[in-house]
Design a protein around this motif. Structure first.
Motif, short mmCIF file in Angstrom:
data_model
loop_
_atom_site.label_atom_id
_atom_site.label_comp_id
_atom_site.label_asym_id
_atom_site.label_seq_id
_atom_site.Cartn_x
_atom_site.Cartn_y
_atom_site.Cartn_z
N ARG A 1 -12.92 4.79 -6.70
CA ARG A 1 -13.09 3.75 -5.69
C ARG A 1 -12.74 4.23 -4.30
O ARG A 1 -13.21 3.69 -3.32
CB ARG A 1 -12.25 2.53 -6.05
N SER A 2 -11.89 5.24 -4.22
CA SER A 2 -11.51 5.72 -2.89
C SER A 2 -12.40 6.88 -2.47
O SER A 2 -12.17 7.48 -1.43
CB SER A 2 -10.07 6.16 -2.90
N LEU B 1 -1.11 7.03 -2.97
CA LEU B 1 -1.29 7.28 -1.54
C LEU B 1 -1.93 8.63 -1.36
O LEU B 1 -1.89 9.48 -2.24
CB LEU B 1 0.07 7.33 -0.84
N LEU C 1 -6.44 3.18 -14.23
CA LEU C 1 -5.91 3.21 -12.86
C LEU C 1 -6.24 4.52 -12.16
O LEU C 1 -6.65 4.54 -11.01
CB LEU C 1 -4.40 3.03 -12.93
N GLU D 1 -2.87 6.49 3.81
CA GLU D 1 -3.75 5.45 3.30
C GLU D 1 -3.31 5.06 1.90
O GLU D 1 -3.05 5.93 1.08
CB GLU D 1 -5.19 5.95 3.23
N ILE D 2 -3.26 3.76 1.65
CA ILE D 2 -3.00 3.31 0.30
C ILE D 2 -4.32 3.34 -0.44
O ILE D 2 -5.31 2.79 0.03
CB ILE D 2 -2.44 1.88 0.30
N VAL D 3 -4.35 4.01 -1.57
CA VAL D 3 -5.58 4.09 -2.33
C VAL D 3 -5.56 3.04 -3.44
O VAL D 3 -6.54 2.36 -3.69
CB VAL D 3 -5.75 5.51 -2.90
N GLN D 4 -4.42 2.90 -4.07
CA GLN D 4 -4.23 1.87 -5.08
C GLN D 4 -2.83 1.33 -4.91
O GLN D 4 -1.90 2.09 -4.65
CB GLN D 4 -4.31 2.46 -6.48
N LEU D 5 -2.68 0.04 -5.09
CA LEU D 5 -1.32 -0.49 -5.10
C LEU D 5 -1.30 -1.54 -6.18
O LEU D 5 -2.10 -2.46 -6.17
CB LEU D 5 -1.00 -1.10 -3.74
N ASN D 6 -0.42 -1.38 -7.13
CA ASN D 6 -0.41 -2.30 -8.25
C ASN D 6 0.99 -2.72 -8.59
O ASN D 6 1.86 -1.88 -8.74
CB ASN D 6 -0.99 -1.61 -9.47
N LYS D 7 1.15 -4.00 -8.71
CA LYS D 7 2.38 -4.46 -9.31
C LYS D 7 1.94 -5.40 -10.41
O LYS D 7 1.71 -6.57 -10.17
CB LYS D 7 3.26 -5.17 -8.29
N SER E 1 -10.00 4.70 -11.41
CA SER E 1 -10.44 3.93 -10.25
C SER E 1 -9.80 4.46 -8.98
O SER E 1 -10.35 4.30 -7.90
CB SER E 1 -10.17 2.44 -10.44
#
Lengths: 318, 253
Positions: free
Chosen positions: A123-124, A251, A116, A256-262, A119
């Protein structure tokens, strides 16, 4: 996270009761309170950082070591203009009795969190890989971050993301000159190091969910009205083992949301998810300013005699 | 950045859908030829799902006794997931030599295991394992959502107890204002996108995943579009499962 660590039913009930009355096992008074973050930058080195969470009584709960190293390698065939970046997260026997050496299963939390963070940065485009190119297709820098867990009592994800970003911000790679396709890498005595191109600073935050009712009840009831779960920030190891779900958000302070995981776990109402996302922003802003401040203080100490060596003339206004 | 016009002024997308339109969704039970021999065995049922150009096969093995005794949990069943993305599933053949799954697939396995261990009523199958095996034959955008939908359908077809139906869709955003539901391959490649899964068509989110940069202020609409898509999908799945099982009943009689 840790396997084979069993919590007895009595202790489990005790921790749940504490959480329900918004108390924590280590003396914190609120579910949303985080432990004290402390960033220690090793002097005389670049990108070598110890990062720790301290309990209220000052003892160290979790401690991570992040170190950045770089070397010149051949780039990947598909991306000849870009440097490479790699994060190695390691839990070993040092972190606690429940961790085994050299065993990171692909289905484990460590693997998932490590991936996580990788990435999150890649990725960002938080680290500008194109700046790491020396000769296209032949020589690029490979940046590697090693994260070692030295002491562990929960809060790995936050610390690892803060540690990685701090060490990347702090690190300087050796300068290079290219003449007729010949690459010379200068040592720090010859030329001052070059900072890495960090474009923005993403930081991950983990919300831990504890269910108050049976799963069947939660799924069948209309949860947007009722309160079915407790939400806690910065869990200790024992709380971490008891949690029923998590919500991870990374964040940066540019909203900006860079990763959001649930990743599965306890279902929660969509409205609450949005609430958490907005709740995370001020916390991340605070952490970011703390990080930048630590680096600034270190910079000032390094350049203590900088003004003496400067060849710049004093200028007077007027 | 985008070389393509993903959302025209007439409100059409590249493949001619409207912004909130789902891809065509079709699922079926395939039974192997020796169905009669093992009619009580659940593992002979394979569920096939076609969601747009995604083609996914899921077999569910279990609940059965675990082969490894150390894996037994006395209170509930253990769930394992394996995903096999075949090398010919993309336009460009995957050149990765090794047969090991890549990191993305491992991540999905982890997420799906976490997701379904709350959805399946594991307490009804103590001391057993349920293994979910996914094979991806062809992939288009939104593969994770297709896999989740297929697993849900497969669990129902194999009569494994679940609390409710889980549905998942992918959502993308164009020009910071238009939200597209159920992306195709091209859209997924060029737009910021995410996957959202809800349970029972309600607004209970059980899986959410955004891997690209996404503005924080738009998250509300993102979730809204996703939840709506999921509730539409729930009805489609229910209808298809009913039809499938009617066919199966006719076949047996």
């Amino acid at each position: 996270m840790a396997k084979d660590l069993e919590i007895s039913n009595i202790e489990k009930k005790f921790i749940f009761d504490l959480l329900a009355s918004s108390q924590r096992l280590d003396g914190r008074k609120s579910l949303l309170e985080q432990r004290n973050l402390n960033i220690v930058i090793t002097p005389n080195k670049f990108g070598d950082i110890y990062i720790e969470y301290k309990r209220l009584d000052g003892s160290i709960a979790t401690r991570l070591h992040c170190k950045v190293t770089s070397e010149v390698v051949k780039p990947k065939a598909q991306r000849p203009f870009e440097g490479t970046f790699f994060i190695n997260c390691e839990f070993n026997g040092l972190a606690g009795l429940n961790f085994e050496n050299y065993k990171v299963g692909s289905n484990s939390d460590e693997f998932y969190y490590g991936r996580l963070i990788e990435s999150m940065i890649l990725r960002s485009n938080a680290l500008d890989l194109e700046q790491l190119c020396i000769i296209a297709g032949l020589k690029v820098w490979n940046i590697r971050v090693d994260v070692h867990v030295l002491e562990f009592d929960g809060g790995f994800l936050e610390l690892a993301s803060i540690g990685c970003m701090t060490s990347l911000l702090h690190y300087r790679r050796p300068d290079v000159t290219v003449r007729n396709e010949k690459v010379t890498v200068h040592s720090f005595d010859e030329k001052e190091g070059v900072k890495l191109g960090v474009l923005h600073i993403p930081i991950a935050l983990q919300f831990n969910l504890f269910q108050l009712k049976e799963t069947a009840e939660i799924i069948k009831s209309n949860s947007s009205i009722e309160n079915n779960e407790l939400v806690a920030l910065d869990c200790t190891l024992k709380e971490d083992l008891l949690k029923d779900g998590e919500f991870i958000i990374a964040l940066n302070k540019n909203r900006e949301i860079v990763q959001l995981n649930k990743p599965g776990g306890l279902p929660i109402a969509a409205l609450k998810l949005i609430q958490f996302a907005h709740m995370a922003l001020p916390i991340i802003e605070e952490i970011t300013s703390k990080m930048l401040k630590a680096i600034e203080i270190d910079e000032r100490q390094r350049n203590k005699y900088g003004h003496l060596l400067s060849a710049e003339n004093d200028r007077y206004a007027g | 950045m985008s070389r393509f016009e993903f959302f025209t002024s007439e409100g059409l997308r590249i493949d001619g859908r409207r912004s909130g339109e789902l891809k065509n969704f079709e699922s079926s039970i395939t039974t192997t030829s020796n169905f009669a021999n093992f009619s009580r065995s659940t593992s002979t049922n394979t569920t096939y799902l076609q969601m747009g150009q995604n083609k996914v096969l899921v077999t569910i093995n279990g609940p059965k006794e675990p082969t490894n005794r150390s894996k037994i949990d006395i209170t509930k069943a253990t769930l394992t997931t394996t995903i096999n993305i075949s090398k010919f599933s993309k336009v460009n053949r995957n050149t990765n030599k090794s047969n090991l799954p890549d990191k993305q697939t491992l991540e999905w396995e982890y997420e799906i295991t976490q997701l379904f261990s709350k959805i399946v009523v594991l307490e009804t199958y103590p001391k057993s394992t349920i293994s979910i095996n996914v094979t991806v034959l062809q992939q288009d955008g939104g593969l994770l959502s297709a896999i989740i939908n297929c697993i849900t359908t497969a669990l129902i077809n194999n009569s494994v107890q679940i609390y409710d139906i889980v549905t998942a869709v992918s959502v993308g955003i164009v020009d910071q204002k238009h939200f597209l539901l159920d992306l195709n391959h091209l859209e997924e490649q060029f737009l910021s996108s995410g996957t959202i899964a809800t349970i029972g068509g309600s607004d209970e989110v059980c899986l959410m995943r955004i891997r690209d940069k996404f503005p924080l202020d738009l998250i509300e609409e993102f979730v809204q579009v996703g939840v709506q898509g999921c509730s539409v999908l729930k009805h489609i799945i229910i209808n298809q499962v009913k039809d499938m099982n009617l066919n199966k009943l006719v076949e047996i009689q």
